[in-house]
Design a protein around this motif. Sequence first.
Motif, PDB file in Angstrom:
ATOM      1  N   GLY A 304      15.648  13.021  11.357  1.00 60.44           N
ATOM      2  CA  GLY A 304      16.186  13.743  10.213  1.00 60.44           C
ATOM      3  C   GLY A 304      16.457  12.814   9.028  1.00 60.44           C
ATOM      4  N   ARG A 305      17.146  13.330   8.023  1.00 58.52           N
ATOM      5  CA  ARG A 305      17.437  12.562   6.806  1.00 58.52           C
ATOM      6  C   ARG A 305      18.474  11.478   7.077  1.00 58.52           C
ATOM      7  N   ASP A 306      18.380  10.420   6.262  1.00 59.08           N
ATOM      8  CA  ASP A 306      19.371   9.357   6.341  1.00 59.08           C
ATOM      9  C   ASP A 306      20.544   9.576   5.408  1.00 59.08           C
ATOM     10  N   TYR A 307      20.530  10.630   4.638  1.00 63.17           N
ATOM     11  CA  TYR A 307      21.615  10.843   3.670  1.00 63.17           C
ATOM     12  C   TYR A 307      21.928  12.329   3.570  1.00 63.17           C
ATOM     13  N   PHE A 308      23.103  12.620   3.010  1.00 61.94           N
ATOM     14  CA  PHE A 308      23.445  14.004   2.700  1.00 61.94           C
ATOM     15  C   PHE A 308      24.421  14.020   1.534  1.00 61.94           C
ATOM     16  N   PHE A 309      24.437  15.133   0.799  1.00 64.50           N
ATOM     17  CA  PHE A 309      25.387  15.383  -0.286  1.00 64.50           C
ATOM     18  C   PHE A 309      25.996  16.752  -0.067  1.00 64.50           C
ATOM     19  N   ALA A 310      27.267  16.881  -0.492  1.00 63.05           N
ATOM     20  CA  ALA A 310      27.926  18.172  -0.335  1.00 63.05           C
ATOM     21  C   ALA A 310      28.946  18.365  -1.448  1.00 63.05           C
ATOM     22  N   LEU A 311      29.056  19.576  -1.912  1.00 64.02           N
ATOM     23  CA  LEU A 311      30.080  19.957  -2.880  1.00 64.02           C
ATOM     24  C   LEU A 311      31.169  20.693  -2.123  1.00 64.02           C
ATOM     25  N   GLY A 312      32.392  20.121  -2.147  1.00 64.32           N
ATOM     26  CA  GLY A 312      33.473  20.698  -1.373  1.00 64.32           C
ATOM     27  C   GLY A 312      34.586  21.247  -2.247  1.00 64.32           C
ATOM     28  N   ALA A 313      35.344  22.158  -1.716  1.00 65.81           N
ATOM     29  CA  ALA A 313      36.488  22.742  -2.426  1.00 65.81           C
ATOM     30  C   ALA A 313      37.562  23.100  -1.414  1.00 65.81           C
ATOM     31  N   GLU A 314      38.829  22.863  -1.823  1.00 66.45           N
ATOM     32  CA  GLU A 314      39.966  23.202  -0.973  1.00 66.45           C
ATOM     33  C   GLU A 314      40.984  23.958  -1.819  1.00 66.45           C
ATOM     34  N   LEU A 315      41.451  25.075  -1.281  1.00 64.14           N
ATOM     35  CA  LEU A 315      42.461  25.875  -1.964  1.00 64.14           C
ATOM     36  C   LEU A 315      43.730  25.888  -1.132  1.00 64.14           C
ATOM     37  N   PRO A 316      44.836  25.315  -1.633  1.00 62.16           N
ATOM     38  CA  PRO A 316      46.073  25.319  -0.844  1.00 62.16           C
ATOM     39  C   PRO A 316      46.620  26.733  -0.708  1.00 62.16           C
ATOM     40  N   LEU A 317      46.961  27.111   0.497  1.00 56.00           N
ATOM     41  CA  LEU A 317      47.497  28.444   0.743  1.00 56.00           C
ATOM     42  C   LEU A 317      48.993  28.397   1.063  1.00 56.00           C
ATOM     43  N   PHE A 318      49.384  27.446   1.878  1.00 54.57           N
ATOM     44  CA  PHE A 318      50.791  27.349   2.235  1.00 54.57           C
ATOM     45  C   PHE A 318      51.150  25.868   2.453  1.00 54.57           C
ATOM     46  N   SER A 319      52.224  25.432   1.804  1.00 52.74           N
ATOM     47  CA  SER A 319      52.645  24.024   1.929  1.00 52.74           C
ATOM     48  C   SER A 319      54.129  23.924   2.263  1.00 52.74           C
ATOM     49  N   GLY A 320      54.682  24.966   2.815  1.00 48.38           N
ATOM     50  CA  GLY A 320      56.083  24.936   3.204  1.00 48.38           C
ATOM     51  C   GLY A 320      57.033  24.937   2.013  1.00 48.38           C
ATOM     52  N   GLY A 321      56.567  25.375   0.854  1.00 48.15           N
ATOM     53  CA  GLY A 321      57.424  25.419  -0.327  1.00 48.15           C
ATOM     54  C   GLY A 321      57.573  24.083  -1.035  1.00 48.15           C
ATOM     55  N   ILE A 322      56.817  23.063  -0.584  1.00 50.05           N
ATOM     56  CA  ILE A 322      56.933  21.730  -1.177  1.00 50.05           C
ATOM     57  C   ILE A 322      56.490  21.742  -2.634  1.00 50.05           C
ATOM     58  N   VAL A 323      55.359  22.380  -2.919  1.00 50.51           N
ATOM     59  CA  VAL A 323      54.827  22.400  -4.284  1.00 50.51           C
ATOM     60  C   VAL A 323      55.783  23.123  -5.230  1.00 50.51           C
ATOM     61  N   SER A 324      56.306  24.260  -4.786  1.00 47.13           N
ATOM     62  CA  SER A 324      57.242  25.008  -5.633  1.00 47.13           C
ATOM     63  C   SER A 324      58.502  24.194  -5.909  1.00 47.13           C
ATOM     64  N   ALA A 325      58.961  23.478  -4.895  1.00 46.57           N
ATOM     65  CA  ALA A 325      60.152  22.636  -5.076  1.00 46.57           C
ATOM     66  C   ALA A 325      59.870  21.504  -6.044  1.00 46.57           C
ATOM     67  N   ARG A 326      58.666  20.939  -5.982  1.00 46.88           N
ATOM     68  CA  ARG A 326      58.295  19.880  -6.913  1.00 46.88           C
ATOM     69  C   ARG A 326      58.246  20.397  -8.350  1.00 46.88           C
ATOM     70  N   VAL A 327      57.762  21.620  -8.522  1.00 44.35           N
ATOM     71  CA  VAL A 327      57.716  22.220  -9.858  1.00 44.35           C
ATOM     72  C   VAL A 327      59.130  22.413 -10.392  1.00 44.35           C
TER      73      VAL A 327
END
Length: 451
Positions: A304-327
């Motif tokens: 097979g190929r010796d290389y690969f590329f990928a476009l990734g994305a992550e959407l936070p759904l739940f962080s235990g309220g940490i982000v809201s507290a930081r805001v």
Amino acid sequence: MPFLFFCSFALPALGADGPPRLNALISEATGVTAGDVDKAEGKKTLTLFDAYALTLGNAEKIAISVEEYAQSLARRWQALGAFLPRVSLKAQKMYPDNEPSNRTTYYGTGVSLYGRQPIVTGLDEWALFSYARHDKLLKKIRLSETASDLLLDVARSYYRLLQVEKGLKNREEMAGHYRRMLGELNRRVALGRSRKSEVLRTRSQISKLEAEIKSQKNELARARLEFNVVTGIPPDVTLDENEPTSTDFSGEEGDAMARRWDVKAAAREIELARARLLAARGGHLPSVYLEGSYKLYQKHDMGGRDYFFALGAELPLFSGGIVSARVEEAESMVKQAKLRDSLVRRSARKDIVDALQSYESSKNEMAAYKEALDSAVNNYAVTLNEYRLNLVTILDVLTSLTFMQSARDDYDRVMLQHRYNRVRLGVATGEFNGNGIGALRTPPAGGPEEK
């Protein structure tokens, strides 16, 4: 006094061979050039400006502020680096590696080159860059603020040392007057024209003055030590006691507020707090990245190929309220910075008004004390002449001499206080910021105290 060279970005480094030269950063903040330092080093008698110029090469406070500025530059490079790709060499050993399920194209035993390019991680990259930019400007302002505070410290110790020296000189001169008077009294006693009690009274005054001189010498040693601690200049240096006050002040309070370093710093801290708030709110946003891998070696080649590329994305759904507290925390910090800005402006306005009033008050006091001194000198001359004519007693002469000493002490004190008040006013109004320090570099002759 030897000097050290600066590193490429012009930051001072204290060394055993002596203090560093002023660099472009300090020169911009203070208005003092390396030429000013060289000129001051060659002088036997130092003015206030000379003392300040030499202090800048010795002051740890300035060096600390410069290092903080260097740290802000490093943080700015870190912020720029957040936009750049991460490249790493990745090696792995699979256990057991003889299982066919572990022999995938990219996850078997082998070595690969891995790269990841962040496109957006919430708002972390932009917020970090914005924060670093404002932090760099804030540290530069803090350096200038430290330099202004140092000018006040130098002026305070400089004029205090001058005042003690003048007080000692005044008492030594008065002691000389008393000794000459004692010689005349002894001659009169021998001729029967004066009483022995007058001789004893004069000797008592001389003894009192000698005690004051000893006390003043002790105070002089303490003042010189303080001057050395503040400036780093040898304590036995000669100060210019005839240095006139700088030009009269003329300016507007609004302009002064805009020039003050603490006001500028408070405004910049609001921008820093807003940058933190932006980063905190970015925690709710998705992260997008581009990653890839290039296979350099694999124990079991699966083809097979010796290389690969990928476009990734992550959407936070739940962080235990940490982000809201930081805001919430970041929003509170913005409010706090605005409150601090309001407090700084109110304190700055008070400082400006108080400095101006102190300057005007000491100016008027100095004129009044100058008249009192002139009157005391004339009174002593007249009384001494009348004593030679046997029109007054020795008590009248001693009283007029004591009054003259007190008047000279009062005048010297208020004159030096007026000079310090002028420096304080220049700092409070931002008049001496940067190149404005030139008003102290070459002050005009004929100040109010010389009239």
